[in-house]
Design a protein around this motif. Sequence first.
Motif, PDB file in Angstrom:
ATOM      1  N   HIS A  71      -5.306 -12.982  -3.994  1.00  0.00           N
ATOM      2  CA  HIS A  71      -5.264 -11.814  -4.882  1.00  0.00           C
ATOM      3  C   HIS A  71      -6.124 -12.159  -6.086  1.00  0.00           C
ATOM      4  CE1 HIS A  71      -3.420  -8.350  -6.994  1.00  0.00           C
ATOM      5  NE2 HIS A  71      -3.444  -9.128  -8.061  1.00  0.00           N
ATOM      6  N   TYR A  72      -7.161 -11.348  -6.359  1.00  0.00           N
ATOM      7  CA  TYR A  72      -8.119 -11.789  -7.378  1.00  0.00           C
ATOM      8  C   TYR A  72      -8.770 -10.624  -8.126  1.00  0.00           C
ATOM      9  CZ  TYR A  72     -11.003 -11.151  -3.162  1.00  0.00           C
ATOM     10  OH  TYR A  72     -11.575 -10.661  -2.011  1.00  0.00           O
ATOM     11  N   ASN A  73      -7.995  -9.586  -8.438  1.00  0.00           N
ATOM     12  CA  ASN A  73      -8.558  -8.461  -9.191  1.00  0.00           C
ATOM     13  C   ASN A  73      -8.297  -8.562 -10.696  1.00  0.00           C
ATOM     14  OD1 ASN A  73      -5.867  -7.791  -9.443  1.00  0.00           O
ATOM     15  ND2 ASN A  73      -5.992  -5.873  -8.300  1.00  0.00           N
ATOM     16  N   GLY A  74      -7.695  -9.659 -11.139  1.00  0.00           N
ATOM     17  CA  GLY A  74      -7.445  -9.870 -12.561  1.00  0.00           C
ATOM     18  C   GLY A  74      -6.083  -9.412 -13.028  1.00  0.00           C
ATOM     19  N   GLN A  75      -5.427  -8.562 -12.242  1.00  0.00           N
ATOM     20  CA  GLN A  75      -4.064  -8.160 -12.557  1.00  0.00           C
ATOM     21  C   GLN A  75      -3.092  -9.206 -12.009  1.00  0.00           C
ATOM     22  OE1 GLN A  75      -3.133  -5.624 -14.295  1.00  0.00           O
ATOM     23  NE2 GLN A  75      -4.793  -4.147 -14.274  1.00  0.00           N
ATOM     24  N   PRO A  76      -1.992  -9.469 -12.709  1.00  0.00           N
ATOM     25  CA  PRO A  76      -1.002 -10.402 -12.160  1.00  0.00           C
ATOM     26  C   PRO A  76      -0.564  -9.960 -10.766  1.00  0.00           C
ATOM     27  CG  PRO A  76      -0.482  -9.875 -14.443  1.00  0.00           C
ATOM     28  CD  PRO A  76      -1.591  -8.953 -14.036  1.00  0.00           C
ATOM     29  N   ILE A  77      -0.398 -10.896  -9.881  1.00  0.00           N
ATOM     30  CA  ILE A  77      -0.111 -10.586  -8.483  1.00  0.00           C
ATOM     31  C   ILE A  77       1.275  -9.942  -8.339  1.00  0.00           C
ATOM     32  CG2 ILE A  77       0.705 -12.943  -8.090  1.00  0.00           C
ATOM     33  CD1 ILE A  77      -0.339 -12.689  -5.204  1.00  0.00           C
ATOM     34  N   PRO A  78       1.377  -8.791  -7.668  1.00  0.00           N
ATOM     35  CA  PRO A  78       2.693  -8.204  -7.380  1.00  0.00           C
ATOM     36  C   PRO A  78       3.246  -8.746  -6.066  1.00  0.00           C
ATOM     37  CG  PRO A  78       0.970  -6.669  -6.738  1.00  0.00           C
ATOM     38  CD  PRO A  78       0.275  -7.890  -7.280  1.00  0.00           C
ATOM     39  N   ALA A  79       4.528  -8.574  -5.849  1.00  0.00           N
ATOM     40  CA  ALA A  79       5.170  -9.098  -4.640  1.00  0.00           C
ATOM     41  C   ALA A  79       4.585  -8.478  -3.378  1.00  0.00           C
ATOM     42  CB  ALA A  79       6.673  -8.854  -4.707  1.00  0.00           C
ATOM     43  N   VAL A  80       4.215  -7.189  -3.439  1.00  0.00           N
ATOM     44  CA  VAL A  80       3.705  -6.535  -2.228  1.00  0.00           C
ATOM     45  C   VAL A  80       2.384  -7.137  -1.776  1.00  0.00           C
ATOM     46  CG1 VAL A  80       4.876  -4.346  -2.635  1.00  0.00           C
ATOM     47  CG2 VAL A  80       2.598  -4.711  -3.601  1.00  0.00           C
ATOM     48  N   ALA A  81       1.653  -7.791  -2.683  1.00  0.00           N
ATOM     49  CA  ALA A  81       0.400  -8.434  -2.291  1.00  0.00           C
ATOM     50  C   ALA A  81       0.651  -9.670  -1.433  1.00  0.00           C
ATOM     51  CB  ALA A  81      -0.411  -8.807  -3.527  1.00  0.00           C
ATOM     52  N   ILE A  82       1.905 -10.091  -1.365  1.00  0.00           N
ATOM     53  CA  ILE A  82       2.294 -11.204  -0.508  1.00  0.00           C
ATOM     54  C   ILE A  82       3.028 -10.709   0.727  1.00  0.00           C
ATOM     55  CG2 ILE A  82       3.640 -13.334  -0.372  1.00  0.00           C
ATOM     56  CD1 ILE A  82       3.327 -13.534  -3.445  1.00  0.00           C
ATOM     57  N   SER A  83       4.028  -9.858   0.521  1.00  0.00           N
ATOM     58  CA  SER A  83       4.887  -9.438   1.635  1.00  0.00           C
ATOM     59  C   SER A  83       4.133  -8.586   2.658  1.00  0.00           C
ATOM     60  CB  SER A  83       6.100  -8.674   1.109  1.00  0.00           C
ATOM     61  OG  SER A  83       5.714  -7.558   0.334  1.00  0.00           O
ATOM     62  N   GLU A  84       3.305  -7.654   2.200  1.00  0.00           N
ATOM     63  CA  GLU A  84       2.620  -6.761   3.137  1.00  0.00           C
ATOM     64  C   GLU A  84       1.610  -7.489   4.015  1.00  0.00           C
ATOM     65  OE1 GLU A  84       1.104  -3.348   1.109  1.00  0.00           O
ATOM     66  OE2 GLU A  84       3.106  -2.513   0.731  1.00  0.00           O
ATOM     67  N   PRO A  85       0.682  -8.276   3.473  1.00  0.00           N
ATOM     68  CA  PRO A  85      -0.236  -8.980   4.365  1.00  0.00           C
ATOM     69  C   PRO A  85       0.461  -9.991   5.269  1.00  0.00           C
ATOM     70  CG  PRO A  85      -0.568  -9.661   2.082  1.00  0.00           C
ATOM     71  CD  PRO A  85       0.329  -8.479   2.055  1.00  0.00           C
ATOM     72  N   LEU A  86       1.533 -10.617   4.767  1.00  0.00           N
ATOM     73  CA  LEU A  86       2.226 -11.584   5.609  1.00  0.00           C
ATOM     74  C   LEU A  86       2.878 -10.899   6.803  1.00  0.00           C
ATOM     75  CD1 LEU A  86       4.163 -14.642   4.365  1.00  0.00           C
ATOM     76  CD2 LEU A  86       5.063 -13.323   6.261  1.00  0.00           C
ATOM     77  N   LEU A  87       3.505  -9.748   6.564  1.00  0.00           N
ATOM     78  CA  LEU A  87       4.104  -9.009   7.675  1.00  0.00           C
ATOM     79  C   LEU A  87       3.043  -8.562   8.675  1.00  0.00           C
ATOM     80  CD1 LEU A  87       6.787  -6.842   5.827  1.00  0.00           C
ATOM     81  CD2 LEU A  87       7.221  -8.647   7.512  1.00  0.00           C
ATOM     82  N   GLN A  88       1.898  -8.133   8.184  1.00  0.00           N
ATOM     83  CA  GLN A  88       0.815  -7.707   9.077  1.00  0.00           C
ATOM     84  C   GLN A  88       0.275  -8.878   9.887  1.00  0.00           C
ATOM     85  OE1 GLN A  88      -2.060  -5.870   6.495  1.00  0.00           O
ATOM     86  NE2 GLN A  88      -0.717  -4.165   5.954  1.00  0.00           N
TER      87      GLN A  88
END
Length: 600
Positions: free
Chosen positions: A577-594
Amino acid sequence: MTEPIVNDLTIQAATVNGSGSQTANLVLTRAIFHMGIPVAPKNVFPSNIEGLPTWYQLRITPEGHMARSDKVDILIAFNVATWREDLKTVRPGGAVIHEEAFATVDARTDVTYYPVPFSKLAKAKIQSDTLRKQLANMIYVGVVGGLLGIPWEALEHGVKRQFLSKPKAVQVNLDAIKVGHDYWQDNFSKQDPYRLEPMAGVVEGKVLVEGNQAAALGALMGGVTVVAWYPITPSSSLCEYLIAYSDRFRFDPTTSEKNISVVQAEDELAAVGMAIGAGWAGARSMTSTSGPGISLMAEFSGLAYYAEVPVVIFDIQRIGPSTGLPTRTSQADIGFVYTLSHGDTKHLVLLPGTVEECYELARDAFDYADRFQTPVFVLSDLDLGMNLWMTPEFKYPEKQFDRGKVLSKEDLERLAGEWGRYRDVDGDGVPYRTLPGTDHPAAGYFTRGSGHDEQARYTEGADAYARNMDRLSHKLETARHALPPPVVDESGAPVGLIAFGSTHAAVIEARETLAAAGKSIDYLRVRALPLSDDVAAFVARHAHVYVVEQNRDGQLYDLIRLALPPELVGRLRSIRHYNGQPIPAVAISEPLLQLEAVPA
């Protein structure tokens, strides 16, 4: 109106930088925290002085989640330039408090609007021309207080806490808040489901602290006596806090003289040079910077590594390369810092993941620097460093300072003056040193950044160079087993996560989300480089391991792959995650589930 949603919402204030909105947002944050409700504020601000858009997100959850949310429940729209885009961020059913003059024709119909004539109210109710702009923001604090049912006593506490050093400002700010609160009471009826109710037993014993503030306290507790720095966002507040604490706590009560030296250098290169010189002289010294400053410090970092001089360097990371986005967060310095300088160089790197660890690892960094006679880098980031976080109250240190292998006059007399500055006596790669001014004729030696033998004599001999480099590598191996080990939380799940730093908050929430979806995930959080042997053991126990980090190139992912035996490398996956905003939980859970849904 739907069923009430209590203490589970995200407020976002969209304002203009330099307008005084930050003060209003902090009052709101402290008022809600005073109600016993967990809060997680995130400030997104531009890199100019004033005039550009700024956003402040205040997340409120009963569970105390600290990661950024990607959804907004209540929008405070105070900036016409971003009005339309800000409106898109509100989830359906959300509430929008906005300047009455903002057009809502053709706007969304799935949210509740609360139009407030902020400009007119400020002009009519705030007499001071010079304060009107700043106090207008306090009006929306009053409106939000009315909307969510925040008790007046909590709002009053928020103001008094924010203006501890300016008590004369309390009443004028409370008056402005009352303007907004009265307007809400006189003009609106509740049309949205969100409200706040006091909670008990959740935030007791906790305080709101910024990571840079915690690191400054940790440095003081670690015994720092020399600070050389050059201002750069987002690290400046660390030294600013350190100066403020030093003014209060670092002086001789009998003479009122300070017992710490803080120097603002002409640039980052000079700052680290001063800190290294002070470390050589026996002081506990430090500097604080961000990525561009780290780039300038590369040569001196290699000198301190090769000459074996203790120094602590704080890197509060931001977006790069180059100037990048100076006021956005990142974890993209880890690969660079670990091997900073030319040639075969590897440094000790501490990776705090919480505000509490910012305090503890900042304190302990000085012990590690002295013990291993080397630079120690402490990597935080803008999110952890410049935002307020809920944290347990810090503990006063009980252990004595570890100054490492320093020979005294008595030691030299016992050795009859026979010692070598760069000789490995104990088999751990760490040599002995003396400090300038030690009263013994054998105490002196040449500190060399050029080739040297065990006696610190200049040499370009191939064998002497190889022996020295092998010893430095052995010292790194000794440190590997002495640095803070990873924090591991596992229950035998086939899939694991590895992360470091401020990503920790999002991982905690993502794991809860995944567990609720029937996907239990184990977790290891790296806290130091070089990597502990526990990392490879963790990977060996799992079929797939996802390395989560806030940079484009998967830098920790690469470092782990380099450290793993070949048969384990294929088990690693990368989530970035590298858009400059602090990483949200969905940036982890969604790709991991996929990724887990697709056969490897």
